[in-house]
Every structure is written in C-alpha cells, then in structure tokens.
Design an enzyme around this catalytic site. Structure first.
Site, PDB file in Angstrom:
ATOM      1  N   TYR A  66      10.499  15.420  17.287  1.00 18.41           N
ATOM      2  CA  TYR A  66      10.869  16.281  16.040  1.00 18.41           C
ATOM      3  C   TYR A  66      11.982  17.310  16.822  1.00 18.41           C
ATOM      4  CZ  TYR A  66       6.574  14.623  13.951  1.00 18.41           C
ATOM      5  OH  TYR A  66       5.562  13.796  13.327  1.00 18.41           O
ATOM      6  N   HIS A 135       3.130   7.458  19.189  1.00 16.14           N
ATOM      7  CA  HIS A 135       3.757   7.808  17.635  1.00 16.14           C
ATOM      8  C   HIS A 135       4.044   6.416  16.966  1.00 16.14           C
ATOM      9  CE1 HIS A 135       6.805  11.056  15.772  1.00 16.14           C
ATOM     10  NE2 HIS A 135       5.832  10.170  14.571  1.00 16.14           N
ATOM     11  N   SER A 214       2.226  14.128   5.416  1.00 15.91           N
ATOM     12  CA  SER A 214       2.665  13.940   4.354  1.00 15.91           C
ATOM     13  C   SER A 214       1.582  14.029   3.138  1.00 15.91           C
ATOM     14  CB  SER A 214       3.641  12.831   4.147  1.00 15.91           C
ATOM     15  OG  SER A 214       4.770  13.165   4.869  1.00 15.91           O
ATOM     16  N   PRO A 215       0.556  14.870   3.136  1.00 13.34           N
ATOM     17  CA  PRO A 215      -0.317  14.841   2.165  1.00 13.34           C
ATOM     18  C   PRO A 215      -0.193  15.305   0.775  1.00 13.34           C
ATOM     19  CG  PRO A 215      -0.783  16.662   3.482  1.00 13.34           C
ATOM     20  CD  PRO A 215       0.388  15.916   4.195  1.00 13.34           C
ATOM     21  N   GLY A 217       2.958  14.123  -0.513  1.00 14.84           N
ATOM     22  CA  GLY A 217       3.810  13.188  -0.990  1.00 14.84           C
ATOM     23  C   GLY A 217       5.368  13.873  -0.526  1.00 14.84           C
ATOM     24  N   ARG A 218       5.362  14.069   0.609  1.00 16.40           N
ATOM     25  CA  ARG A 218       6.666  14.599   1.240  1.00 16.40           C
ATOM     26  C   ARG A 218       7.346  15.912   0.566  1.00 16.40           C
ATOM     27  NH1 ARG A 218       8.136  11.272   5.398  1.00 16.40           N
ATOM     28  NH2 ARG A 218       7.215   9.227   5.286  1.00 16.40           N
ATOM     29  N   GLY A 219       6.382  16.600  -0.067  1.00 18.29           N
ATOM     30  CA  GLY A 219       6.528  17.663  -0.821  1.00 18.29           C
ATOM     31  C   GLY A 219       6.459  17.384  -2.341  1.00 18.29           C
ATOM     32  N   PHE A 221       4.534  16.617  -4.642  1.00 25.22           N
ATOM     33  CA  PHE A 221       3.450  17.082  -5.516  1.00 25.22           C
ATOM     34  C   PHE A 221       3.423  18.675  -5.284  1.00 25.22           C
ATOM     35  CE2 PHE A 221       1.914  12.820  -4.895  1.00 25.22           C
ATOM     36  CZ  PHE A 221       1.971  12.518  -6.451  1.00 25.22           C
ATOM     37  N   GLY A 223       6.464  20.203  -5.773  1.00 29.58           N
ATOM     38  CA  GLY A 223       7.214  20.597  -6.803  1.00 29.58           C
ATOM     39  C   GLY A 223       8.852  20.090  -6.215  1.00 29.58           C
TER      40      GLY A 223
END
Length: 599
Positions: A66, A135, A214-215, A217-219, A221, A223
């Site tokens: 990262y 990873h 990503s719980p 959905g990669r942001g 949910f 918005g």
C-alpha cells in the site's frame, strides 16, 4: 444514528481459534495512502487512526504493497509511536511486488517472504507483527513451503499469527496442515458474497477467522458514485460496477438499501455493516476511510440489532444476481464456438414457452448449451429483459465432484452494422460450473426495449442471432488432489530380526513394505506427510518402547527417526522382554498419511 457519538462500547472478539483477540471492527489503512482518492499527509492519516483507536478500534490492517514506496507501513510506524503497542493488533501482508509501469507480481518463496517480513518490521518500527498475511498465493510455490517459513517466523517470535488473503479453500486446508491459519482476508459485502459457498463453511470447520475487506463495496454503500462524485484520481471509474449502465442499475440497489435504512433510523453504510456483523461472530470487517465523520458513522453499526427477518429483507434488497458488473464491447468477429439463430421470434414470445435451449456444442473439451428466456427468467423475477445463459450439458457423464472453471462471452448480432455486441463478466471473473451450479449467464442480458428498437439491428424481419464463446481454464495436466487418510490399509509393519545377538552390522534395513496402496516411486518434487509410531516390542510384559513422529518425506528427506531411540542397556536387559529367544521385534504403525493424485 446519523451523528454517532463517541460512547459506543467496542466489543472484543476472538479472531479464529488460535488466541488472537481483536476489536469487533478493524480499520483498513490502505485508503490513507491513495488508491480511491488522494493520499493523506502522514499527519492527517495518523489523526484518523488515533481517532479510531480512541473509539476502541485496535485492529489495524496494512500491507507492504500500500502506497508509493511502502508509504502506508511508514505512516503506521509514526502513529504506533503514539499508541500502546501491546494494545494494538497490527496486521500486514507480503507477497505482491510493485514493478515498473504500475504492474505487479506475486512472489511467495521462503527467501522472499523472510526478506519482506524483516523489511516490514523495520518500516513499522516494531519487533513483532501480530498477524502476517500472504497477500496473494504464489501458484509457482507449494503453499507448504511458504507456510513452513512462516512457521519459522512464528517460532522466532517475529510474527504471532499467520493469515492468508484471497486463498482457495483447498489452499487453506493444505496450509492449515502445516501450521494453523488464524485468519483469511477476503472481500465480503452485500454485493460480493462468493465466500458463502465454500470459504465460510471451511472456516467454521477449521476454526479460521474471516477478515472482510471492502465491507461497504469499495465505498458504494457509503454513497460513492451515488450521493457523492468519485474523485478524479480514484481507481473506481475503471471498475465495471461503477461505470455506465452498470452504475445506473446498481444505484437502484443502493436506493433499496437506503429505504430500509430509513426505516431502521440509520444510514445505509451502518445497515450494510450491521448486516455483515450479524453473519458470523468470527467475521471482522475492516472498513477504511479518510474522514473522521465516516469513521464515527461506521461505529454506529455496532448498536444496530437485526432479526433474522431483517437480515433476509436486507439480502433480498441487494440480490447478488442483480449486481451489475458486466463488460460490454462491440466487435466484427462472430462468436468462436456457437451461434443460435431464431426466426419468427415474435412467435416464441406469443407461445410463452418460458425458455428455449439450443442443441449441444463442444468448447474447451466439454459440452454446452445456450438457454434463452425471451420474456425474462421468471424464477429470477426478471421483467422487460431477455435472459441468456451458458449451460453445462451431459453432466451425468462426469465423475463425482466434477467442476469446470470458465471465462465466457455471450453475444447478440447487430444485423444492420454487421457487428456483435459481446457481454461478459467483469475482467478476471471466472465462473465455476459444478453439480450444484450448471448454468451461468445474465438475467438482464438485454432490455426488451433495446432489443426491439429497430435502429439497433438486433431484431430484423423477426429474426435474431445470439452466440457464445467459452474458454475453459485448465490445469495443463499439472493439477493434483490432496487428501489425508487415517489408519490406512496395511498400516502396521512388523519386522522380526532373528539371531539378533549375532548381528554385527551398523545399519540394518528391513524389506520394503506398502501402506495404503500400491508402491510408487516418489517424484523429486513430491512430498508425502505421515504420522507414525515406531516401537520396539516387549513380548513379555507388553511395555513396548515407543516414539511418535510427524514429518514430510520427499526425495531429499526420505528418512525420519530417532538417533537415540532407546538405551542399549535396556535393549539387552533380558528381564525387560525386548529380545526374546534372540529375536528382536520392531514395528512401524502409520496412523495418518497424505494421499496425492494427479489430474
């Protein structure tokens, strides 16, 4: 719950069965170094992490991948100087190398992982890592070799627990045999539920924890791309779920979730996280954010109590088969494997036949069919769309446990422009056909309005053409099926050495014996695991001298045992019954052995 205060008590949970205890919510640190947005300054990033810790989040997740030049681990090292090390569960990863031009490579050799671990320890400014993940699994290196080196790092105290990321169920099981796996990190959210079929059941069986990245959905949910625009430098516009027609369809899923959230007096991300938290006690989500406001909002999910009916309603609001993630393209070349031409298409509609299945065709060494639902698949509650599927044929001829991994495209012909519209899953998605899932495809392949629009050329003179290309992912003849057998056939070998006192050889060897099957030469690169008991029998009192060993046998390590198995004085003591009538009896009992078959 829109403005969560800071009084929520953070629960603690056991992650896996090996003793690691973490906060019920973790914090994914990757986004602090970019990817979805501009990277934060180290000062700003540390501020977000410290706020997470102040609210009880002690489980921090990073990786040597990262950020540019390992920026994320360096950021973590700065904040760790301000936090009590013993109260933080620090997780990092190795195994993906950054190359020039933004490319990556996977590497899992023992030498590389040791170097990577030492480098992460130095960058993080710590003398141990709580949870160290591979990873991505390196397919060129046996997982047993990688795990063997990780086990050494545990023994040396450099890492406390071992994890894998995005590993298959088979790899997890093999790895767990070498050393217990504490956690598997996988993407899991309302719109990504692949792990429910095999990974979650396996984790229950083996006592492995699940860390869900990503719980949200990669942001989505939270918005992103719905109530707020995506940043210019975000990678998300390159993801099929966040673009074009797919995004417009997925916004409907967000709206359904938002309506349910309003009924629960919470926010959509809180409801999405609460759904995940209620799936399994052993699942720990690690949502990340660059904003303290979003952090506090996520914490509100911990206060939500959902019933079984609530969970069902949420799942049905975001049905996995309705998540739009397809890639559409136009090309000149017709489908490589099969075309299905339907004339008098309107009569198919009037007849209300439900679906039409083509004849069998061959592709990739297997037999297939195309199945079209002209009025939409009623079982999937599809309306105003044509549904089109690829179906595995002649499944009764396949052996038990069969599976076929496939990447495929389905087509419709534009007869005006002499072009083909190709529709496929998002890049990299492989569909697994097996006994319980013999068809894959698209419930909403094409809307009825688009199909019937004469200007599109799909339906001309009541005639249309569909097609398929099927690419089977094969193992190139180098696959293997590994299993473990307890108490295999002929598992006790007894060797009677007569005239033992007259023996003057330094090294005496028995005849060969076979356990669990036919005798085979062990290939140079093949290993066999065995758990065995070696004993010298006491045929007078039954007080045998016995030792137990668990080991891997291979071409370079073909013998295991004990240089000082028992004292010669005991062996020669007639009162102890080991040598009777000048006969010494030695036994080998194989209690556990691996079985490997090529396919």
């Amino acid at each position: 719950m829109e403005d969560s205060n800071h009084t929520i008590q953070m629960p603690r949970v056991k992650l896996g069965s090996q003793g690691l205890e973490v906060s019920r919510l973790g914090f994914g640190c990757a986004g602090l170094s970019g990817y979805y947005n501009d990277p934060l300054s180290h000062e700003a990033g540390c501020s977000v992490i410290k706020e997470a810790f102040r609210n009880g989040i002690t489980f921090l997740d990073t990786s040597d991948l990262y950020g540019e030049n390992h920026d994320n681990e360096i950021l973590l090292s700065k904040v760790m100087k301000e936090l009590p090390r013993a109260k933080v569960q620090l997780a990092t990863k190795f195994g993906i190398m950054s190359l020039e031009g933004g490319k990556h490579a996977v590497k899992g050799t023992p030498e590389y992982l040791r170097q990577a671990c030492e480098a992460s320890l130095k960058r993080l400014g710590t003398n141990y890592i709580d949870l160290y993940y591979q990873h991505r699994v390196d397919p060129t290196v046996p997982i047993e070799d990688t795990m063997g080196e990780l086990k050494k790092l545990v023994d040396e105290g450099k890492i406390k627990y071992i994890g894998l990321s995005e590993a298959s169920a088979d790899t997890m099981r093999r790895a767990h045999m070498v050393h217990p796996i504490t956690a598997i990190q996988v993407e899991y959210s309302l719109w990504t539920r692949d792990i429910e079929e095999d990974i979650i059941p396996l984790c229950r069986e083996l006592g492995i924890g699940i860390v869900a990245y990503s719980p949200l959905g990669r942001g989505f949910f939270g918005g992103k791309a719905v109530v707020e625009a995506l940043p210019d430098n975000s990678i998300l516009p390159h993801w099929p779920r966040f673009t074009g027609e797919n995004l417009e369809k997925n916004k409907q899923l967000y709206d359904r979730l938002a309506n349910l959230a309003a009924k629960k007096s919470c926010t959509p991300p809180q409801l999405a996280l609460a759904w995940l938290l209620h799936q399994e006690d052993n699942i720990v989500p690690i949502p990340g954010t660059t904003k303290v406001k979003n952090l506090h909002n996520n914490l509100g999910a911990l206060s939500l109590k959902l019933t079984e009916e609530d969970l069902k309603e949420i799942s049905e609001a975001v049905p996995i088969d309705e998540v739009a993630a397809t890639v559409r393209s136009i090309r000149d070349v017709p489908p490589a494997h099969y075309s299905l031409k339907l004339t008098s298409f309107s009569l198919f509609l009037d007849a209300d036949i439900g679906n039409y299945t083509s004849r069998v065709f061959d592709a990739g060494g297997y037999k297939w069919k195309l199945c079209i639902h002209p009025n939409g698949n009623e079982k999937m509650n599809v309306d105003r769309h044509i549904s089109l599927y690829l179906v595995r044929a002649d499944t009764e001829t396949l052996p038990p446990g069969w599976e076929v991994n496939v990447n495929f495209k389905l087509f419709v012909f534009d007869q005006i422009r002499d072009k083909y519209l190709a529709i496929q899953d998002a890049e990299g998605v492989i569909r697994r056909f097996h006994r319980m899932k013999t068809e894959w495809g698209f419930d909403q392949f094409l809307s009825v309005d688009t199909f019937n629009d004469a200007s599109n050329g799909y339906l001309v003179d009541d005639c249309c053409v569909f097609g398929a290309e099927v690419f089977v992912i094969k193992h190139m003849g180098k696959g293997e099926s590994a299993s473990m057998v307890t108490d295999p056939a002929n598992n006790i070998y007894t060797w009677r050495m007569e005239k033992f006192s007259a023996t003057d050889q330094v090294d005496i060897r028995s005849d060969e014996f076979v356990v669990g099957g036919s005798r085979k030469t062990l290939p140079f690169d093949r290993k066999i695991f065995a758990e065995c008991k070696l004993r010298v029998r006491d045929d007078v009192h039954g007080n045998h001298s016995e030792e137990e060993v668990s080991c891997w046998f291979c071409a370079s390590s073909y013998s295991w045992g004990f240089p000082k198995f028992m004292a010669l004085s005991d062996l020669n003591d007639a009162s102890k019954g080991f040598v009777v009538n000048d006969v010494l009896t030695v036994e080998a009992q194989i209690t556990f052995i691996s079985s490997i078959k090529d396919f």
